[in-house]
Design an enzyme around this catalytic site. Sequence first.
Site, mmCIF file in Angstrom:
data_model
loop_
_atom_site.group_PDB
_atom_site.id
_atom_site.type_symbol
_atom_site.label_atom_id
_atom_site.label_comp_id
_atom_site.label_asym_id
_atom_site.label_seq_id
_atom_site.Cartn_x
_atom_site.Cartn_y
_atom_site.Cartn_z
ATOM 1 N N ASP A 170 26.694 51.460 39.135
ATOM 2 C CA ASP A 170 25.449 52.220 39.234
ATOM 3 C C ASP A 170 24.469 51.817 38.135
ATOM 4 O O ASP A 170 23.244 51.879 38.341
ATOM 5 C CB ASP A 170 25.722 53.721 39.137
ATOM 6 C CG ASP A 170 26.329 54.299 40.401
ATOM 7 O OD1 ASP A 170 26.448 53.565 41.404
ATOM 8 O OD2 ASP A 170 26.721 55.493 40.379
ATOM 9 N N HIS A 185 38.052 46.273 24.763
ATOM 10 C CA HIS A 185 38.413 46.176 23.354
ATOM 11 C C HIS A 185 37.253 46.391 22.384
ATOM 12 O O HIS A 185 37.499 46.554 21.189
ATOM 13 C CB HIS A 185 39.037 44.809 23.061
ATOM 14 C CG HIS A 185 40.391 44.616 23.667
ATOM 15 N ND1 HIS A 185 41.500 45.335 23.277
ATOM 16 C CD2 HIS A 185 40.822 43.787 24.648
ATOM 17 C CE1 HIS A 185 42.554 44.961 23.981
ATOM 18 N NE2 HIS A 185 42.174 44.023 24.827
ATOM 19 N N ASP A 226 47.208 38.470 25.829
ATOM 20 C CA ASP A 226 48.262 39.394 26.269
ATOM 21 C C ASP A 226 49.450 38.646 26.858
ATOM 22 O O ASP A 226 50.600 39.084 26.712
ATOM 23 C CB ASP A 226 47.706 40.385 27.280
ATOM 24 C CG ASP A 226 46.983 41.543 26.606
ATOM 25 O OD1 ASP A 226 47.537 42.114 25.651
ATOM 26 O OD2 ASP A 226 45.866 41.874 27.027
#
Length: 280
Positions: free
Chosen positions: A102, A63, A192
């Site tokens: 990574d 977000h 949510d």
Amino acid sequence: MTRQDPTRNAFCELLSGPGMGDVRDVRDVRAVPVGTWLMSGAPATAEALSHAGFDWLLIDMEHAPFEFTDMQHLLRAVDCGRAAPVVRLARTDATLAKRALDMGAQTLMFPFVQTVEEARAAVAATKFPPLGTRGFAAMHRASRYGTWSEFSRRANDATACIVQLETPEAIARLEDIAAVPGVDALFVGPGDLSAALGKIGAINDPELQAVLADCARRARAIGKPIGIVGPTPAMVGDFIRMGYDFVAVASDMGMLMRQAAAFLSELTGGAAQANAGGPY
């Protein structure tokens, strides 16, 4: 990325520290790792909050308005202090996970995991074969730019996977999702979930609170760490007493806006803006 042993995962150590697990008294607020959300994308803010005393900090790529280069700077900033960094990806995607890992992220949170299959995909994205499908490269921050000689053999030991449950359908599958090998912790997304229950933003709603309490009880019954975020210390304290194992309170931007509103109210004599800082 930890500064000494690269196989250490600082977040997992928080979940296995003294006072955690089945022996923790759910009334003991002090035993629970406390974090907050990083939404501003400012490395100085991330570094300051890592020194402030938070146990963990979440870099929100779902977000917040920043990209992978920003994330790498935020990881470096958090590593200057004592907090353990967690990166929430925008979605369950192997390429996004590979890039974050990574760049030195060790603990990833995958949003909106609905099924066992999606949980397996999240785990697979965090591990090299044969445990997963993470693509291999050796010259990056995670390998300490090639100086960690055992990176290819031991990198899987350093990564952790948190899956986020954010709908009634996901909550109904809590035990099945938690049982997926490699899922290190669950995280309930109350925002949510409130929307999915038709109560958007109403985290205090009694029905939603009952669902949240049930999630903590069920996770505790199967011995799976479970976390949650809340807007205020009072509500987060309630979550801890429900049995949540790790928690986050508000966000850097939420705390900034609330304190700014409080200062302005005190100086001007006016009422503080009612929704300053929003839910988080």
